[in-house]
Motif scaffolding. Structure first.
Motif: not given
Ligand SMILES: [Fe+2]
Ligand SMILES: O=C(O)CCC(=O)C(=O)O
Length: 268
Positions: A138-142, A195-197
């Motif tokens: 899981p992350h958000t893009d920068s 937030l996506h994975r």
């Molecule tokens: Fe991403």
């Protein structure tokens, strides 16, 4: 572009490692850059393209001039079109908040300062134990926005408060647009970074092509002053520039946005 990615990933490992990303580098082959946010290994491989990929393509296909030029021209065209699309989307999104290019300093005196981008090709091989591995944690893009083309296989999921994780299945002819952290900061939280994975599966190999779009790299990013008032204070301090934000995020294991936030959200 998917077929270029397909032929890159199907090269033998020792060939791909000829363009392995060096320590602290961005371009090249390796784990996705966001794997720095996580202590465990993830089930994916990635080519990151910053600037012209020609040198890397020449190393990957030593005898293949037609292949090199073909792949290079496809990549260039893809980046050009996605650059136009990302820029249009970004300014349309900001315009809906009443923000024009003149209101955003980094767009330069004529609003024509060159935005930056990084192209990322992701490959998620079939995994014998999909319940024990993650394609992307899981992350958000920068980014300001990221535009994702996914091959025909499901895998991407988005998190929504109250609903939890839900699938974002590929739709033929459509791309996914993710709001990134820099858009979140610039819009003072009006656009929320998502937030996506990515999950892996047991039988099918999945590919995605991600156009990461951001501001010119040498400019600070902060909430647009026009959006601020005594009742709407800046929620984030200025960020020095795009690369420094990415470095901070790696150090904070992906938690940069939350730790930069100056005020806690009000309870509902
Ligand atoms: Fe991403
Ligand atoms: O593979 C996908 O669909 C998403 C990839 C992604 O989130 C990323 O590269 O940041």
């Amino acid at each position: 572009m998917e077929s270029v990615a397909q032929s890159l990933f199907s090269l033998p490992a020792e060939q791909k490692l000829k363009v392995a990303r060096g320590p602290g580098g961005i371009s090249g082959y390796g784990f996705p850059l966001i794997s720095a946010f996580w202590d465990k290994k993830i089930w994916s491989e990635c080519f990151t393209i910053l600037g012209s990929p020609l040198e890397h393509y020449a190393k990957l296909w030593p005898q293949g001039y037609p292949k090199i030029w073909y792949s290079h021209s496809i990549t260039e065209e893809y980046e050009k079109e996605l650059g136009r699309l990302s820029s249009r989307l970004t300014w349309i999104m900001l315009a809906s908040l009443g923000i024009s290019k003149e209101d955003v300093k980094w767009s330069g005196p004529k609003g024509d300062n060159q935005e930056a981008h990084v192209l990322q090709l992701n490959s998620y091989p079939a995994c014998p134990h999909p319940d024990r591995a993650m394609g992307l944690v899981p992350h958000t893009d920068s980014t300001l926005v990221s535009i994702i083309h996914q091959s025909k296989i499901c895998g991407m999921q988005v998190f929504q408060e109250g609903t939890g994780w839900f699938r974002v299945p590929p739709v033929p002819g459509a791309m996914v647009v993710n709001v990134g952290d820099l858009m979140h900061i610039l819009s003072n939280g009006s656009y929320v970074s998502v937030l996506h994975r990515v999950l892996v599966n047991q039988t099918q190999h999945r590919l995605s092509v991600v156009y990461n779009y951001g501001p010119p790299d040498n400019v600070p990013i902060s909430p647009v002053p026009k959006l601020l008032s005594a009742s709407h204070p800046a929620l984030y301090p200025p960020v020095t520039n795009w690369s420094e934000y990415v470095d901070t995020k790696a150090k904070l294991k992906g938690k940069a946005l939350a730790s930069l936030r100056l005020y806690k959200p009000l309870p509902n």
